[in-house]
Design an enzyme around this catalytic site. Structure first.
Site, short mmCIF file in Angstrom:
data_model
loop_
_atom_site.label_atom_id
_atom_site.label_comp_id
_atom_site.label_asym_id
_atom_site.label_seq_id
_atom_site.Cartn_x
_atom_site.Cartn_y
_atom_site.Cartn_z
N ASN A 173 -6.39 -2.93 1.90
CA ASN A 173 -6.24 -4.37 2.15
C ASN A 173 -7.61 -5.02 2.29
O ASN A 173 -8.52 -4.45 2.91
CB ASN A 173 -5.46 -4.62 3.45
N ARG A 181 0.83 -1.22 0.00
CA ARG A 181 0.00 0.00 0.00
C ARG A 181 0.86 1.26 0.00
O ARG A 181 0.54 2.23 -0.69
CB ARG A 181 -0.95 0.00 1.19
#
Length: 88
Positions: A36, A18
């Site tokens: 996520n 990320r």
């Protein structure tokens, strides 16, 4: 200008995916988010010019521990009000 919804499968959680996506997207002037999922995948929505999104995809898999096995992509409607890329 396009917007794509993407789901990344493989070794993509717990490996800085990320944060890597965030930095690449910002360097290319893209907007959207990365998130996520419960099943170990990562979803993203990325908005910008096709060339920059292609560069984003080319660079995202180069992370040291990131191993993308598969990416699902589809075009979705633009978000005209979005101005940043964020981690959710």
């Amino acid at each position: 200008m396009i917007r794509q919804a993407m789901t990344f499968y493989g070794d993509v959680q717990g490996v800085g995916f990320r944060y890597t996506a965030y930095h690449i997207a910002n360097s290319l002037g893209l907007t959207g988010y990365v998130h996520n999922e419960w099943d170990g995948s990562v979803t993203a929505q990325v908005q910008g010019e096709r060339e920059e999104i292609d560069l984003f995809l080319a660079q995202i898999g180069r992370g040291r521990y990131i191993n993308i096995e598969r990416i699902e992509q589809k075009n979705i409607p633009l978000d005209e009000d979005e101005r940043t890329f964020r981690i959710e």
